[in-house]
Scaffold this active site. Structure first.
Site, mmCIF file in Angstrom:
data_model
loop_
_atom_site.group_PDB
_atom_site.id
_atom_site.type_symbol
_atom_site.label_atom_id
_atom_site.label_comp_id
_atom_site.label_asym_id
_atom_site.label_seq_id
_atom_site.Cartn_x
_atom_site.Cartn_y
_atom_site.Cartn_z
ATOM 1 C CD GLU A 103 -20.360 65.685 -56.243
ATOM 2 O OE1 GLU A 103 -19.829 66.669 -55.969
ATOM 3 O OE2 GLU A 103 -21.542 65.671 -56.625
ATOM 4 C CG LEU A 105 -21.213 63.890 -51.526
ATOM 5 C CD1 LEU A 105 -22.313 63.962 -50.540
ATOM 6 C CD2 LEU A 105 -20.980 65.060 -52.425
ATOM 7 C CG ASP A 211 -35.840 58.291 -44.904
ATOM 8 O OD1 ASP A 211 -36.269 58.621 -43.540
ATOM 9 O OD2 ASP A 211 -35.031 57.382 -45.347
HETATM 10 P P1 ADP Z 1 -28.571 53.219 -47.882
HETATM 11 O O1 ADP Z 1 -29.242 53.643 -49.141
HETATM 12 O O2 ADP Z 1 -28.115 51.896 -47.723
HETATM 13 O O3 ADP Z 1 -29.307 53.784 -46.670
HETATM 14 P P2 ADP Z 1 -26.864 55.423 -47.851
HETATM 15 O O4 ADP Z 1 -27.208 56.329 -49.250
HETATM 16 O O5 ADP Z 1 -27.309 56.232 -46.707
HETATM 17 O O6 ADP Z 1 -27.064 54.186 -48.019
HETATM 18 O O7 ADP Z 1 -25.505 55.780 -47.864
HETATM 19 C C1 ADP Z 1 -24.506 55.026 -46.880
HETATM 20 C C2 ADP Z 1 -23.527 55.675 -46.300
HETATM 21 O O8 ADP Z 1 -22.559 56.108 -47.353
HETATM 22 C C3 ADP Z 1 -23.800 57.058 -45.670
HETATM 23 O O9 ADP Z 1 -24.153 57.022 -44.223
HETATM 24 C C4 ADP Z 1 -22.792 57.931 -46.107
HETATM 25 O O10 ADP Z 1 -22.191 58.139 -44.932
HETATM 26 C C5 ADP Z 1 -22.372 57.621 -47.122
HETATM 27 N N1 ADP Z 1 -22.401 58.217 -48.538
HETATM 28 C C6 ADP Z 1 -23.607 58.409 -49.161
HETATM 29 N N2 ADP Z 1 -23.434 58.766 -50.335
HETATM 30 C C7 ADP Z 1 -22.145 59.260 -50.494
HETATM 31 C C8 ADP Z 1 -21.474 59.985 -51.571
HETATM 32 N N3 ADP Z 1 -22.136 60.399 -52.522
HETATM 33 N N4 ADP Z 1 -20.363 59.997 -51.456
HETATM 34 C C9 ADP Z 1 -19.478 59.810 -50.163
HETATM 35 N N5 ADP Z 1 -20.172 58.887 -48.998
HETATM 36 C C10 ADP Z 1 -21.683 58.733 -49.402
#
Ligand code: ADP
Length: 305
Positions: A103, A105, A211
């Protein structure tokens, strides 16, 4: 408590067709910055739906299986929101490897009591029943996962102090041995031996995000904090709180509100640096010598305190 482990597909097209219907296709892909492990994209489908896509090399597919399992565990507590994982998959043609689809966000403004609500929801997650998350002992997780790109061992243990020694500090110390001189190594051994004098068993085991730093929550459409990118396991809730303090900390009202929930134990301030030694060691192992000074100081501080 129910787990929903997402389905796995052999191409993004197949995944989109099954999740959104046969006519679903990607109209636009926008790179999302901010992560440090995976490539991330906001996809706009032809019907206007937004989805969030993470990709990585084929051999890193386990990152996504572990992330999905962690998000499912957190979601199953019903305490705090996480993005719904739609599916995982492997698309070597179009994407060049593994993917996770979830999804999207849409960030909205924060509610007025954002930090207090976040703290209470985190405390509720920490107070949730944990039986479903471990295989035998109270601490651990039903699979190993990752802390950043580092492997995180989650073999079950009945005591927190044993878990933290065997699955957290010792593996990271072994991996960091090339950075540590003979004196550091002696101090590290002494620290592992006296861990039981420093740590306390929790009032109850807690599901942890694992984390929890400022990059691993986003503000969702309800204006509240949503947890992303967990390294989930069952442990001592203090370890999650300590991690929030490692890189600058959250506002004081977050900690005050967390304390109100009644899940803190006397002496947390004395222990938090030890929990964070795990993360510093992981950073040393992943990113190199910039973290060596902090690691050495923490080892000595706790070995000889
Ligand atoms: P990584 O696993 O490479 O550390 P993240 O899960 O932290 O990546 O996601 C990278 C960036 O994408 C995050 O800093 C956040 O701002 C954005 N993000 C993460 N999940 C979502 C989501 N479900 N919807 C929109 N943006 C997201």
């Amino acid at each position: 408590m129910a787990f929903e482990i997402p389905k796995h597909y052999i191409s993004l097209d197949k995944a989109l067709a099954e999740v959104f219907g046969n006519r679903a296709a990607v109209a636009q892909a926008d790179k999302v910055l901010g992560g440090d492990i995976n490539q991330a994209y906001g996809l706009t489908l032809t019907d206007g739906t937004h989805v969030f896509l993470k990709t990585n090399r084929k051999e890193n597919a386990p990152f996504f299986t572990a992330e999905a399992a962690g998000l499912a565990a957190i979601a199953s507590t019903g305490a705090i929101s996480t993005p719904r994982v739609l599916c995982s998959g492997m698309d070597c043609g179009k994407l060049g490897g593994a993917f996770l689809l979830m999804e999207f966000l849409e960030e909205k403004g924060r509610i007025a009591d954002y930090w207090e609500v976040f703290a209470h929801q985190l405390a509720d997650m920490h107070l949730a029943d944990t039986d479903a998350f471990t295989t035998e002992g109270a601490f651990g997780f039903w699979q190993d996962n990752f802390i950043g790109a580092g492997v995180q061992k989650n073999t079950a243990r009945s005591l927190w102090v044993d878990f933290f020694r065997d699955c957290r500090l010792r593996p990271q110390l072994q991996q960091a041995s090339g950075y540590l001189d003979a004196e550091d190594q002696k101090a590290a051994e002494r620290l592992l031996d006296r861990l039981g004098d420093i740590l306390v068993e929790p009032k109850r085991p807690s599901l942890l995000h694992g984390d929890l730093w400022a990059g691993n929550f986003v503000t969702g459409k309800d204006g509240k904090a949503w947890l992303i990118d967990p390294a989930a396991y069952v442990g001592h809730a203090e370890a999650d709180l300590a991690m929030t303090e490692l890189f600058g900390g959250f506002p004081q009202k977050f900690y005050d509100a967390y304390r109100e929930a009644g899940n803190m134990q006397e002496g947390y301030a004395e222990r938090k640096g030890l929990y964070n030694l795990y993360h510093l060691l992981n950073h040393l192992n992943l990113f190199g010598r910039a973290y060596l000074g902090s690691v050495k100081r923490a080892i000595r501080e706790y070995a000889f305190r």
